[in-house]
Design an enzyme around this catalytic site. Structure first.
Site, PDB file in Angstrom:
ATOM      1  N   HIS A 219      59.113  51.564  44.128  1.00 24.84           N
ATOM      2  CA  HIS A 219      59.186  51.691  42.668  1.00 24.84           C
ATOM      3  C   HIS A 219      58.180  52.697  42.116  1.00 24.84           C
ATOM      4  CE1 HIS A 219      59.304  49.900  38.470  1.00 24.84           C
ATOM      5  NE2 HIS A 219      60.582  49.969  38.788  1.00 24.84           N
ATOM      6  N   LYS A 221      56.180  56.177  40.989  1.00 21.38           N
ATOM      7  CA  LYS A 221      56.456  57.475  40.371  1.00 21.38           C
ATOM      8  C   LYS A 221      55.189  58.298  40.520  1.00 21.38           C
ATOM      9  CE  LYS A 221      59.032  54.370  37.868  1.00 21.38           C
ATOM     10  NZ  LYS A 221      58.940  52.938  38.065  1.00 21.38           N
ATOM     11  N   ASP A 226      48.926  70.238  45.199  1.00 24.98           N
ATOM     12  CA  ASP A 226      47.795  70.885  45.869  1.00 24.98           C
ATOM     13  C   ASP A 226      46.654  69.924  46.177  1.00 24.98           C
ATOM     14  OD1 ASP A 226      49.129  73.327  45.743  1.00 24.98           O
ATOM     15  OD2 ASP A 226      48.173  73.905  43.850  1.00 24.98           O
ATOM     16  N   HIS A 396      59.831  51.371  27.635  1.00 21.06           N
ATOM     17  CA  HIS A 396      59.765  51.238  29.093  1.00 21.06           C
ATOM     18  C   HIS A 396      58.333  51.276  29.616  1.00 21.06           C
ATOM     19  CE1 HIS A 396      60.678  52.530  33.367  1.00 21.06           C
ATOM     20  NE2 HIS A 396      61.553  51.570  33.208  1.00 21.06           N
ATOM     21  N   LYS A 398      54.587  50.341  30.775  1.00 22.27           N
ATOM     22  CA  LYS A 398      53.915  49.191  31.387  1.00 22.27           C
ATOM     23  C   LYS A 398      52.405  49.432  31.246  1.00 22.27           C
ATOM     24  CE  LYS A 398      57.567  50.469  34.344  1.00 22.27           C
ATOM     25  NZ  LYS A 398      58.634  49.719  33.867  1.00 22.27           N
ATOM     26  N   ASP A 403      39.995  45.096  25.501  1.00 19.88           N
ATOM     27  CA  ASP A 403      38.900  45.467  24.611  1.00 19.88           C
ATOM     28  C   ASP A 403      39.030  46.950  24.250  1.00 19.88           C
ATOM     29  OD1 ASP A 403      38.075  42.820  24.844  1.00 19.88           O
ATOM     30  OD2 ASP A 403      36.803  43.259  26.567  1.00 19.88           O
TER      31      ASP A 403
END
Length: 420
Positions: A219, A221, A226, A396, A398, A403
């Site tokens: 899952h 991404k 470099d 979408h 997450k 604080d």
């Protein structure tokens, strides 16, 4: 009339054997009492079917080599949680949040790093402009792994860039999930290979392979350019993420991504190396760090999680972060289906008079996830959690804000599939 008693004895024996295997596996694995009882009920109530579902959906782990774990875990326990900076010094952590970083380091084998530079990418068009610019300016290597790469304008543009850079002599390695990227354009992946790049699918759906699974997916991404610049967060590669869908009146996703440079990039590269090795059997050398990185100020802990971990790192970090909050706890989750532990932690935080706010999409691309999330709202609201539904489009992101000093941005959903 057909009934199960009309079945041949050999098929009845096969179903019984499968049920017995599933029951033995269910009671010997640490699913937790409630989940184990639920699976046992399903197996007994639906002979054959329940066992099939358990064996294909409930396997909690995969085995793969994670060399960083055994080598680093003991040293982390024996020394302060700090990482050497580019100048050779060490930076201490704020006392209030040090235990959370200790937890993350011990759970993942990756100590936090200092002197990182972060840029929050919360606007879709700008995020993809920066990503494409980084790919175009790469001098040595492009390592990328994604859960979803669509066969649309954004997905084709991304693959075309990888092909172009491979043709220009850049080391291109691209890992995509076989289920999430089911509709990826095979002509363009072949073109990348023809140009000299490497393209691999993570856990292809082939039961003849030694390792395959429908439910265990990659899952992540992640893009590493470099070995110096990285992108990670919630954005996959598709028109709904890049803003192109908006131009034709389609659904867009409000998401959050990060661009980062500094020593944390090496930790993301380590994760890619492990995923690539698992998918291909090939061992990669980590890229050399930049010679003279500019000064940076952010402390970063990379928290990979997955079914290869004894204890899910995302769940532990979320739980600890919620309990660490002293004044504010703001959470965004597109698929909010928490386990009992996270739910109780949120309730306890609200009862401590912490400003707990939950932002979820008003309309989800997964309708049953939206219904499931709402089943928790009454208990949370009664404890004092303020719940908001994002209206403009599909939310979408997450993220978790603790604080005014600590934030989590990632790709792990706060649901029982991702954090248990």
């Amino acid at each position: 009339m057909f009934s199960r008693f009309d079945m041949p004895l050999w098929s009845i024996g096969l179903i019984v054997a499968i049920d017995v295997i599933a029951i033995l596996r269910a009671v010997t694995r640490a699913h937790g009492v409630q989940k184990t009882l639920a699976w046992l009920f399903a197996i007994v109530a639906a002979p054959g079917v329940g066992a099939f579902l358990y064996l294909t959906l409930a396997n909690p782990s995969i085995r793969r080599k994670t060399r960083r774990m055994s080598a680093r875990r003991q040293s982390l326990r024996d020394s302060p949680v700090c990482a050497r900076t580019a100048s050779g010094g060490a930076a201490p952590l704020t006392e209030a949040y040090a235990p959370l970083f200790v937890l993350a380091a011990n759970a993942t084998g990756l100590p936090c790093t200092f002197e990182n530079r972060l840029e929050l990418l919360a606007e879709d068009v700008r995020a993809f402009q920066q990503l494409e610019s980084a790919l175009s300016l790469a001098k040595r290597s492009i390592w990328a792994e994604y859960y979803i790469v669509r066969n649309d304008a954004t997905g084709r543009r991304f693959l075309e860039l990888l092909e172009l850079r491979a043709r220009q002599g850049i080391e291109v390695r691209f890992l995509y999930d076989a289920v999430g990227s089911w509709w990826i354009d095979p002509r363009r992946t072949r073109a990348i290979r023809t140009a000299g790049g490497r393209v691999e699918a993570f856990l292809p759906l082939n039961p003849l392979r030694r390792r395959w699974a429908v439910h265990l997916r990659n899952h992540r991404k992640v893009v590493i350019v470099d070995g110096e610049l990285a992108f990670t967060g919630g954005m996959n590669v598709g028109d709904e993420y890049s803003g192109r869908a908006r131009r034709r009146g389609g659904t867009t996703f409000r998401d959050t991504h990060l661009s980062l440079s500094g020593p944390a990039v090496a930790d993301l590269a380590q994760i890619f190396v492990e995923d690539w090795s698992y998918a291909t059997g090939e061992t990669l050398a980590l890229p050399a760090p930049p010679e003279a990185p500019p000064p940076r100020t952010s402390t970063v802990a990379i928290v990979p999680s997955g079914p290869d971990q004894e204890h899910n790192a995302s769940q532990l970090v979320y739980f600890s972060a919620i309990n660490t909050a002293r004044a504010r706890l703001w959470l965004t989750s597109p698929y909010f289906i928490p386990d009992e532990t996270i739910l109780r932690a949120l309730v306890a935080a609200a009862l401590r008079n912490i400003d707990v706010r939950l932002l979820v999409p008003a309309r989800s691309d997964v309708w049953f996830a939206c219904l499931a999330a709402r089943s928790y709202f009454d208990a949370l609201a009664k404890a004092g959690v303020r719940i908001f539904e994002y209206q403009p489009t599909m939310m979408h992101a997450k993220t978790l804000l603790v604080d005014d000093a600590l934030a989590l941005v990632g790709s792990a959903n706060l649901d029982v599939r991702s954090i248990v």
